[in-house]
Enzyme design. Structure first.
Site, PDB file in Angstrom:
ATOM      1  CG  ASP B  90      37.039  42.181  63.438  1.00 19.46           C
ATOM      2  OD1 ASP B  90      37.838  42.386  64.374  1.00 19.46           O
ATOM      3  OD2 ASP B  90      36.760  43.031  62.578  1.00 19.46           O
ATOM      4  CG  ASP B 262      38.957  40.309  56.769  1.00 18.82           C
ATOM      5  OD1 ASP B 262      39.980  40.783  57.305  1.00 18.82           O
ATOM      6  OD2 ASP B 262      37.877  40.955  56.726  1.00 18.82           O
ATOM      7  CB  CYS B 300      35.382  31.015  35.949  1.00 19.18           C
ATOM      8  SG  CYS B 300      34.661  30.818  37.591  1.00 19.18           S
ATOM      9  CB  CYS B 302      32.008  29.372  39.714  1.00 19.06           C
ATOM     10  SG  CYS B 302      31.143  30.627  38.754  1.00 19.06           S
ATOM     11  CB  CYS B 305      31.536  30.460  34.814  1.00 17.03           C
ATOM     12  SG  CYS B 305      31.957  32.160  35.260  1.00 17.03           S
ATOM     13  CG  HIS B 331      32.135  34.686  38.963  1.00 23.32           C
ATOM     14  ND1 HIS B 331      32.772  33.813  38.115  1.00 23.32           N
ATOM     15  CD2 HIS B 331      32.820  35.858  38.874  1.00 23.32           C
ATOM     16  CE1 HIS B 331      33.782  34.417  37.530  1.00 23.32           C
ATOM     17  NE2 HIS B 331      33.833  35.669  37.960  1.00 23.32           N
TER      18      HIS B 331
END
Lengths: 377, 377
Positions: B90, B262, B300, B302, B305, B331
């Protein structure tokens, strides 16, 4: 079965296997400090990957938050924290006695105010054992009083005697098969240290810790006290030098026959930018690293060294990125774990004295720690 | 070769491949925000593991610290940050214009004071392109002015015209083969949005961003503006809706033909304990999770988790352990990456509209974000 199986003795240094409820721990061992049930800034998988076999947690902190009852309900500290290895819990005596005016010591126990919310609590030696059993610790520690430095012979002696009486009550209160270690106190007085050790040996414990150090005393005084006590301890029991220390202290302790160590140095220093390398310590915030494309330590295999330059790590530190604390901590603990592995290998191969001499002649403490603090609690 | 290869169109939703200097990015894509060259609290290996292909970094922040010259010297942002994937920078227009009294806008460029040390800087459109080229961004953004909400038609119109002139200068200043996107401004005025888009299209850029949203306007006004502009944009060019947003915003944007997103939401919310699940958001600090042995989201995969209970994660959050920020962020980003994968799969299979309807009828925003803030800068 004995808790400690000594495999090899090299001088006074010992290579051994400590049998715990969660696996065998190879000693000499360094236990990363996970005060609140988490080693600050890193993850359990990192600790496993770097070969940590035993963590230290703090009964005082976990008693206050989230509570030992809650952790028991959740299946104990290992299941709660997702940690497969062994856990030793410090009683929290050191933390309680650090509270100063917030605590009151009596024969029956200690009254203190929570550092979190000011709530008032009373802990007896019996309750401290229960807390640690609720947590499901593999090794519990007796409640002890850590006296300030300097303290008078009279106060230190009376305190060490109370610590011995408290240890007897801890032993009597013990209900589970976890190991219970007593803490030898006695300040910086050789006669008091010996008397305390003899008193505890008479009661009999699974292991013996040397406590009350790193309170501001000259280092040679600490080693003098260790020398006084360690010769009295039975060879078949583990010996734990609490809260020590720098690599040069660990290698010195091993040489005197110590099996177990813990210290916040690698983790706390990491969060202050102070990083251990084979050549000594560096502080990553120094301007000289701004465009340094090399890793922290070219001989290190940790994630931080395999992937990132000093330049990037300095940027993360200066920008206070959370990943800075993570990467620095992974590196320092990786260094400590590798260092202990090298110590154990040298004992196994009967060349510890050579390792010791080479290390002591080559090791440079490195840049002075700048003292700005992020507390481990 | 075109930067964007559209593979499938389903309604207005598009599945495409964005070709960058660091690999192909599958769109619709969500770019985790790495303002200072690091996604807060997580590591590059986590981002790779969860399938992130492109990160956002901020030219303004990196210009101030550690400096675009330093990063160029270190081989560019990818090598500096140890990130193999693509990076969009950006321009920092949004950050500069957020400085309020600390900045002054003139035709030639913007004068502003550093939020770090108060030092004074002057940035022109040309210099902003040079900064991003020094950083080695795969996609650079033109300098634009993000006007406050509400702003008058007169001010917004004059500002959007200046943004268009600045974009022309950015295009002329471009020296490297990296992509350059222009930003359509025009506030909440449909005529100004259209005029700005037409002006930028006349100049011609590699992609078009829709900027100036999430400044306090009602959401339906934002979508009205997006509708006005997106129909004017050529189908063969990528479309990027800046700073948006929640899952419901992303799926809405995709339905209107947006390719790139984003937002700090997944990372910032994570650090405030607000966690995304298929059933909506939860805040891990709630007392109801104190003894909850289940994972954040049973569906999930991840690390948080797979390994830890809500009970432990709540404890880490309450105890302000650094690993709390890490696990929560892993997560939430894992959730976003999986969400975008499901969106792409539904377009590939020609059932995006069904996916959209099911999601919108089932999705609950969940617990309200409590607003306590840890800034992404």
């Amino acid at each position: 079965m004995r808790a400690l199986a000594v495999e090899k003795v090299d001088g006074q240094a010992r290579l051994a296997a400590l049998h715990t409820g969660h696996g065998i721990v190879e000693t000499p061992v360094f236990m990363p400090v996970g005060t609140q049930g988490a080693v600050k800034a890193v993850l359990q998988r990192d600790l496993s990957e770097m070969g940590a076999q035993m963590l230290l947690a703090n009964a005082y902190h976990l008693f206050l938050r989230p509570g030992d009852g809650l952790i028991r309900e959740m299946g104990g500290i290992q299941r709660f924290a997702g940690w497969d290895g062994a856990v030793l819990t410090d009683s929290g005596g050191y933390q309680i006695f650090s509270l100063g005016v917030l605590r009151k010591i009596e024969e029956e126990g200690v009254t203190f105010q929570s550092h979190i919310d000011g709530s008032k609590h009373f802990l007896t030696p019996e309750r401290i054992v229960e807390v640690q059993e609720n947590l499901g610790a593999d090794v519990c520690m007796c409640l002890d009083e850590c006296v300030a430095y300097p303290s008078s012979h009279a106060y230190t002696g009376a305190s060490a005697e109370r610590t011995t009486r408290w240890a007897r009550r801890c032993g009597a209160a013990k209900k589970t098969p976890s190991l219970l270690f007593a803490v030898v106190q006695g300040g910086m007085y050789a006669d008091l240290r010996r008397r305390c050790a003899e008193g505890l040996l008479e009661i009999g414990f699974d292991g013996y810790a040397l406590g009350g150090f790193s309170v501001g005393e000259p280092k040679e005084v600490m080693w003098e006290m260790v020398d006084e006590v360690i010769g009295l301890l039975p060879p078949e029991k583990p010996r734990y030098l609490m809260g020590v220390g720098f690599p040069e202290d660990i290698v010195e302790g091993v040489r005197k026959g110590v099996d177990m160590f813990d210290c916040v140095i690698p983790t706390r220093h990491a969060r202050n930018g102070s990083l251990f390398t084979r050549a000594g310590r560096i502080n990553i915030k120094h301007a000289r690293y701004a465009t340094d494309a090399g890793p922290i330590d070219a001989s290190c295999g940790c994630y931080a060294c395999s992937r990132f330059s000093r330049s990037y790590l300095r940027h993360l530190f200066m920008a206070r990125e959370l990943s800075s604390y993570y990467l620095n901590t992974v590196h320092n603990l990786f260094f400590y774990m590798g260092f202990l592995r090298r110590i154990r290998a040298s004992i196994a191969e009967g060349r510890f004295e050579e390792f010791y001499k080479t290390f002591m002649s080559e090791w440079k403490g490195g840049e002075t720690y700048d003292g700005s603090s992020i507390c481990d609690g």
